[in-house]
Design a protein around this motif. Structure first.
Motif, mmCIF file in Angstrom:
data_model
loop_
_atom_site.group_PDB
_atom_site.id
_atom_site.type_symbol
_atom_site.label_atom_id
_atom_site.label_comp_id
_atom_site.label_asym_id
_atom_site.label_seq_id
_atom_site.Cartn_x
_atom_site.Cartn_y
_atom_site.Cartn_z
ATOM 1 N N ILE A 116 0.930 -1.135 0.149
ATOM 2 C CA ILE A 116 -0.053 -0.091 -0.008
ATOM 3 C C ILE A 116 1.043 1.248 -0.071
ATOM 4 O O ILE A 116 1.715 1.366 0.675
ATOM 5 C CB ILE A 116 -1.052 -0.091 1.104
ATOM 6 N N PRO A 117 0.659 2.061 -1.029
ATOM 7 C CA PRO A 117 1.474 3.369 -0.893
ATOM 8 C C PRO A 117 1.415 4.306 0.194
ATOM 9 O O PRO A 117 0.289 4.387 0.467
ATOM 10 C CB PRO A 117 0.972 4.239 -2.177
ATOM 11 N N VAL A 118 2.278 4.832 0.943
ATOM 12 C CA VAL A 118 2.352 5.559 2.031
ATOM 13 C C VAL A 118 3.042 6.867 1.895
ATOM 14 O O VAL A 118 4.081 6.808 1.461
ATOM 15 C CB VAL A 118 3.006 4.760 3.176
ATOM 16 N N VAL A 119 2.338 7.913 2.073
ATOM 17 C CA VAL A 119 2.743 9.263 1.860
ATOM 18 C C VAL A 119 2.752 9.839 3.324
ATOM 19 O O VAL A 119 1.873 10.066 4.224
ATOM 20 C CB VAL A 119 1.799 10.229 1.238
ATOM 21 N N ILE A 120 4.037 10.263 3.687
ATOM 22 C CA ILE A 120 4.342 10.679 5.041
ATOM 23 C C ILE A 120 4.137 12.284 4.978
ATOM 24 O O ILE A 120 4.811 12.844 4.196
ATOM 25 C CB ILE A 120 5.605 10.304 5.523
ATOM 26 N N LEU A 121 3.327 12.880 5.881
ATOM 27 C CA LEU A 121 3.018 14.432 5.665
ATOM 28 C C LEU A 121 3.553 15.263 6.950
ATOM 29 O O LEU A 121 3.166 14.717 8.209
ATOM 30 C CB LEU A 121 1.572 14.770 5.584
ATOM 31 N N ASP A 122 4.583 16.351 6.594
ATOM 32 C CA ASP A 122 4.889 16.972 7.674
ATOM 33 C C ASP A 122 5.889 16.359 8.688
ATOM 34 O O ASP A 122 7.057 16.891 8.694
ATOM 35 C CB ASP A 122 3.674 17.797 8.721
ATOM 36 N N ARG A 123 5.801 15.236 9.414
ATOM 37 C CA ARG A 123 6.621 14.763 10.635
ATOM 38 C C ARG A 123 7.212 13.320 9.868
ATOM 39 O O ARG A 123 6.224 12.322 9.743
ATOM 40 C CB ARG A 123 5.925 14.720 11.709
ATOM 41 N N ARG A 124 8.278 13.085 9.936
ATOM 42 C CA ARG A 124 8.785 11.886 9.194
ATOM 43 C C ARG A 124 8.910 10.778 10.526
ATOM 44 O O ARG A 124 8.829 10.995 11.612
ATOM 45 C CB ARG A 124 10.434 12.358 8.886
ATOM 46 N N THR A 125 8.935 9.661 9.958
ATOM 47 C CA THR A 125 8.965 8.575 10.839
ATOM 48 C C THR A 125 10.642 8.201 10.903
ATOM 49 O O THR A 125 11.429 8.750 10.258
ATOM 50 C CB THR A 125 8.440 7.334 10.172
ATOM 51 N N THR A 126 10.869 7.034 11.463
ATOM 52 C CA THR A 126 12.312 6.708 11.934
ATOM 53 C C THR A 126 12.810 5.962 10.732
ATOM 54 O O THR A 126 14.085 5.442 10.939
ATOM 55 C CB THR A 126 12.576 6.187 13.412
ATOM 56 N N SER A 127 11.949 5.568 9.898
ATOM 57 C CA SER A 127 12.330 4.411 8.917
ATOM 58 C C SER A 127 12.196 5.121 7.611
ATOM 59 O O SER A 127 11.482 6.208 7.349
ATOM 60 C CB SER A 127 11.379 3.371 9.021
ATOM 61 N N LYS A 128 12.862 4.545 6.466
ATOM 62 C CA LYS A 128 12.862 5.030 5.167
ATOM 63 C C LYS A 128 11.763 4.180 4.512
ATOM 64 O O LYS A 128 11.781 4.260 3.093
ATOM 65 C CB LYS A 128 14.222 4.893 4.325
ATOM 66 N N LEU A 129 11.115 3.431 5.269
ATOM 67 C CA LEU A 129 10.177 2.640 4.189
ATOM 68 C C LEU A 129 8.817 3.226 4.125
ATOM 69 O O LEU A 129 7.872 3.207 4.877
ATOM 70 C CB LEU A 129 10.184 0.951 5.091
ATOM 71 N N TYR A 130 8.632 4.098 3.084
ATOM 72 C CA TYR A 130 7.321 4.928 2.718
ATOM 73 C C TYR A 130 7.661 5.254 1.421
ATOM 74 O O TYR A 130 8.687 5.307 0.774
ATOM 75 C CB TYR A 130 7.411 6.052 3.657
ATOM 76 N N THR A 131 6.596 5.644 0.662
ATOM 77 C CA THR A 131 6.515 5.798 -0.647
ATOM 78 C C THR A 131 6.943 7.067 -0.981
ATOM 79 O O THR A 131 7.818 7.513 -1.788
ATOM 80 C CB THR A 131 5.011 5.655 -1.180
ATOM 81 N N ALA A 132 6.596 8.183 -0.224
ATOM 82 C CA ALA A 132 6.973 9.753 -0.539
ATOM 83 C C ALA A 132 6.839 10.539 0.694
ATOM 84 O O ALA A 132 5.900 10.001 1.565
ATOM 85 C CB ALA A 132 6.213 10.333 -1.642
ATOM 86 N N TYR A 133 7.528 11.423 0.782
ATOM 87 C CA TYR A 133 7.615 12.473 2.071
ATOM 88 C C TYR A 133 7.154 13.825 1.634
ATOM 89 O O TYR A 133 7.663 14.450 0.461
ATOM 90 C CB TYR A 133 8.846 12.646 2.639
ATOM 91 N N VAL A 134 6.222 14.376 2.110
ATOM 92 C CA VAL A 134 5.916 15.904 1.737
ATOM 93 C C VAL A 134 5.731 16.652 3.069
ATOM 94 O O VAL A 134 5.098 16.455 3.960
ATOM 95 C CB VAL A 134 4.518 15.970 1.326
ATOM 96 N N GLY A 135 6.609 17.635 3.181
ATOM 97 C CA GLY A 135 6.689 18.570 4.184
ATOM 98 C C GLY A 135 7.630 19.456 4.375
ATOM 99 O O GLY A 135 8.712 19.521 3.368
ATOM 100 N N GLY A 136 7.752 20.369 5.288
ATOM 101 C CA GLY A 136 8.958 21.370 5.285
ATOM 102 C C GLY A 136 10.141 20.830 6.193
ATOM 103 O O GLY A 136 10.106 19.853 6.637
#
Length: 925
Positions: A116-136
């Motif tokens: 399942i694609p995962v978009v991390i918004l604003d605050r990152r997780t401690t892992s790089k296993l996500y599809t995309a990151y959007v935030g400042g």
């Protein structure tokens, strides 16, 4: 000839084909849909609302997307639960905005590993296993803030930093960047750090102590605009708002956002930190549509201060206005699409209808040609059928008239049987219950007479029930009750005869209490007949079993009566429920009405009566009743009953002394006069014989004579038959209650009409009691005594009611209207010392004797005592004021001398007028 059904099938086929084509086109035009789940756990209502507003704005361009949002309200555990729910629901893409990175990292990795694609918004997780990151870039935000602060303070000054929640990644990154930037300026000192929970109340509580400890702070850097607003409020409280500069982060639009705070001069600057809602949706759609995208998408930041705040505000307002225009246009487009789809559907339907109409027209034309050929034959057949129908209607009408005449004779004959039964059962009951020395042989014969007379009465009642069912005059009046207790009471009647024959009578209810709406009068006859038949055909040492069970699937209750008799033969089974059918049994023949009546009454109760039987093994009859009855069969109102006894009111007791006329009976004494109105000479004589030892009795044989005797003699009680010549008993009751001279007299209706609706009709006419023939003479005697006792209580009520200060009675009934008129006449003439009974009677338009009888019957006192009571009651009112002397009160109320007034007043109230005034008036100061 082509039938209409064939035409209908053709038209339906055309419509189905057209609808199928339209449905296929609609499916082809439909766009693929996506489901996006958004798990949100960030702080700050304004920030959260800005993020959602951006998402909704971008989602308006993608109507095929289903957007689901779950808010964890700053709880990482709840956010993990929400993400698992999204995974179970089968979403196409997941957007996660976390408050803390570490707690949600495992579940984000699990979603990513599931494909399942995962978009991390604003605050990152401690892992790089996500599809995309959007935030400042929060570290870049901190550095930009540090450089801006250096320029604002000209590289010299003391700075206080208000951090976000301890351990949160935005707070840590912003502090790191801010500290790195300040390190490049030796003249700037970071003199303190204040932790918060991202919300303004935490600053309001902690900052005052810091500022008091460090009063020479030049600038406060807050990690968001809410914290900056709290810092401003604290500075204003301490009078430092003009000296200390404040810089915040977020730069949100709106009346409470950072842009407005800068424009209002509350804070000096804010750093734009985009919520990223729009960018997250754009990134999600790129991923879902398999378009190229970047994994890391860092949003830029900028400083908003007095130099550019107006431009930023205008831009945000312009964007908001454009978004509203876009939403309105999309709504208009949606409506136009709906209109287009509706018009397209109407077009297809009209095309199908036109095609069907054309086919129908062709077929109708062909059918018309075929019909013309057979119309002539049908006309001839119709004339023949019409002639036969007229003959059948004539025969049917003749048969109906003859049947109605037979049934009317049958019913009237059944009514007439009740009168001789009354004359049989009455004396027999009295002889058996009087306790006289009746020889045992004679007592046995009398019991045999009573038993067979009661059997004859039961047959008459069954005939009457049959007639009422036949003409639809037996209504169902169901009330809610316990069916188990009801059936058990009926079985108790058969306990003794069953025990005498050695028959085992078993009762097996499935539940101890089964609530049900039922008419006890109807079901009593049903179960009584079934048990009677079972007992009749069960041999000695046999067994009868009654069971009750609730059938939930059928919403019904089943009551079965099973016996171990010889059963029902095959030739009798088809006729067992027919009226007057007695079957081929050689013994124990009955009237043939019991089962037919039980079936009719069960159906009337919306139930079913069925049976199973095997020759030599017994029979089982099953009554099935619905658990719920329609509202029209439920007894919503109670049948009218005589007026309840009135309670005695508190007042001053008075003892009547005048007895000009003979006193009326008090209770049930031999002085009470009872008038009997009965047209049957034998019943009339029987009633006179039974009542004369206890009352004074007069008798009339018709209603007209009875009314005249009632007006002349004013009896204490009237016993009247309903079926009278010329004028009925109901009319007699109505006329008695309308005449003020006789309105107070209790009336007992005695009749052979036993139907509930007939009893209600009698009570509605004004009868105080309704007894059916045959009746128990002892019960009649006790009922008359009770009615007379109740009249005594009512008389006492009226007498006490008139003894209070205000003696006027509300004219609600005829008796109260009479008392109101009497009271008004007496009060109007209280000043006349020569006021006599004749004067009052003349004012009422009646004779002196009639006035005495009416007042004595209603109040139990004489007219003179009543006048004296009114004068003394009025005297109490006048004595409560000091405007009149005691002598003036006496003359004003018609007393001949003051001494006579004082004597009468003291005899009534046990105090003299002067003592009464002294007790109830306050001396002047």
């Amino acid at each position: 000839m082509i039938s209409i059904a064939h035409v209908s099938r053709l038209i339906v086929g055309v419509v189905l084909v057209t609808a199928t084509l339209w449905g296929n086109q609609a499916k082809a035009a439909a766009k693929p849909g996506y489901v996006i789940g958004f798990s949100q756990c960030t702080n700050g209502d304004a920030w959260r609302l800005a993020m959602l507003a951006g998402m909704q704005k971008e989602l308006s361009f993608y109507p095929e997307v289903t957007f689901r949002m779950k808010d964890a309200h700053n709880s990482s555990a709840l956010q993990e639960k929400h993400i698992r729910e999204f995974l179970q629901e089968g979403i196409d893409l997941l957007i996660v905005s976390a408050n803390e990175a570490e707690p949600v990292t495992p579940i984000v990795e699990e979603a990513y590993n599931r494909g399942i694609p995962v978009v991390i918004l604003d605050r990152r997780t401690t892992s790089k296993l996500y599809t995309a990151y959007v935030g400042g870039n929060n570290e870049e935000v901190g550095r930009t803030a540090g450089n801006y602060v250096a320029n604002l303070l000209r590289r010299q000054g003391r700075v206080l930093e208000i951090l976000g929640a301890p351990g949160s990644s935005p707070a840590v990154d912003r502090h790191r960047g801010f500290a790195q930037a300040l390190a490049a300026y030796p003249g700037l000192r970071l003199v303190g750090e204040l932790n918060s929970n991202w919300e303004r109340p935490s600053v309001l509580a902690r900052l005052p102590a810091v500022l008091k400890a460090e009063p020479d702070i030049d600038l406060i850097f807050a990690h968001n605009d809410r914290l900056a607003l709290g810092a401003y409020q604290v500075c204003k409280q301490l009078g430092l708002e003009r000296r200390i500069k404040i810089v915040g982060v977020d730069g949100l639009p709106g009346p409470h956002g950072g842009i407005q705070l800068v424009q209002d001069g509350i804070i000096n600057a804010t750093l734009l930190y985009s919520p990223g809602g729009e960018e997250a949706i754009r990134m999600a759609m790129k991923i879902l549509r398999k378009q190229p995208y970047e994994k890391e998408n860092i949003l830029s930041t900028m400083v908003i201060d007095s130099t550019n705040v107006l431009t930023m505000k205008l831009q945000t307002e312009k964007l908001a206005s454009q978004q509203q225009d876009i939403q309105r246009q999309q709504e208009l487009l949606r409506k136009q699409r709906d209109t287009y789809a509706s018009q397209q559907t109407v077009l297809y339907v009209l095309a199908a209808a036109l095609l069907g109409a054309a086919l129908l027209g062709l077929l109708v034309w062909r059918a018309f040609r075929a019909n013309r050929r057979i119309n002539h034959q049908l006309a001839l057949q119709n004339q023949e059928i019409l002639s036969q129908r007229n003959q059948i209607q004539a025969f049917a009408e003749q048969a109906r008239v003859e049947t109605e005449a037979k049934l009317r004779f049958f019913t009237n004959f059944s009514h007439e049987l009740r009168t001789p039964l009354t004359l049989i059962l009455g004396p027999v009951e009295e002889m058996l219950t009087s306790g006289s020395n009746v020889p045992a042989a004679h007592r046995h014969d009398l019991s045999l007479i009573r038993r067979n007379a009661q059997r004859l009465l039961q047959l008459v009642n069954q005939l009457m029930d049959f007639r009422r069912i036949d003409v639809g005059k037996m209504p169902v009046r169901a009330t809610e009750g316990n069916l188990v207790a009801f059936v058990r009471e009926i079985m108790d009647v058969f306990e003794r005869p069953a025990r005498q024959r050695g028959i085992s009578l078993r009762f097996l209810p499935a539940q101890p209490v089964i609530p049900l709406w039922f008419d006890a009068n109807i079901l009593d006859k049903v179960f009584f007949n079934l048990l009677s038949n079972a007992l009749k055909f069960t041999p000695e040492r046999g067994q009868i079993t009654v069971s009750i069970q609730v059938v939930t699937a059928e919403q019904a209750v089943r009551v079965s009566v099973e016996d171990t008799g010889r059963g029902i033969s095959e030739q009798d089974k088809a006729h067992i429920f027919e009226w007057f059918y007695q079957g081929q049994q050689s013994v124990a023949k009955g009237s043939g009405m019991g089962l037919a009546l039980a079936l009719g009454l069960t159906r009337l109760h919306l139930g079913q009566l069925s049976f199973t039987s095997q020759a030599g093994q017994g029979s089982t009859f099953v009554v099935t009743l619905p658990l719920e009855l329609p509202a029209n069969l439920k007894a919503s109102t109670t049948a009218p009953v005589p007026a309840p006894l009135l309670t005695l009111e508190e007042g001053i007791a008075e003892s009547p002394t005048e007895t000009t006329l003979p006193a009326l009976a008090q209770g049930a004494t031999s002085e009470a006069l009872v008038l009997i109105i009965e047209d049957n000479p034998e019943v009339n004589a029987f009633l006179v014989q039974k009542l004369r030892p206890h009352f004074q009795v007069s008798a009339a044989t018709d209603g007209t004579t009875g009314l005249r005797m009632a007006a002349d003699t004013i009896p204490d009680l009237i016993v009247c038959d309903v079926m009278l010549p010329e004028i009925s008993g109901l009319e007699v009751v109505a006329k008695l209650k309308e005449d003020w001279r006789t309105s107070h007299i209790p009336v007992v209706l005695l009749t052979a009409r036993s139907a509930p609706e007939q009893q209600v009709e009698g009570v509605q006419a004004g009868a105080d009691l309704y007894l059916t023939k045959p009746f128990n003479p002892t019960f009649l005697l006790e009922s008359l005594r009770t009615l007379l006792a109740n009249r005594d209580k009512l008389r006492e009520h009226f007498r006490r009611e008139l003894s209070v200060d205000t003696a006027t009675v509300a004219p609600q009934r005829v008796d109260q209207k009479f008392l109101a008129d009497l009271t008004a006449i007496v009060e109007a003439n209280l000043t006349r010392s020569d006021l006599s009974v004749e004067d009052v009677a003349r004012s009422l338009g009646i004779s002196r004797v009639q006035l005495y009888r009416k007042v004595k019957a209603v109040l139990g006192t004489g007219v003179t005592d009543f006048i004296q009571s009114q004068r003394l009651t009025k005297a109490r009112q006048l004595l409560l004021t000091e405007e009149l002397t005691i002598a003036e009160v006496a003359y004003q109320l018609g007393f001949s001398t003051p001494s006579y007034f004082s004597t009468s007043f003291k005899a009534r109230y046990q105090v003299s007028p002067s003592e009464f005034r002294a007790l109830h008036t306050t001396p002047s100061a």
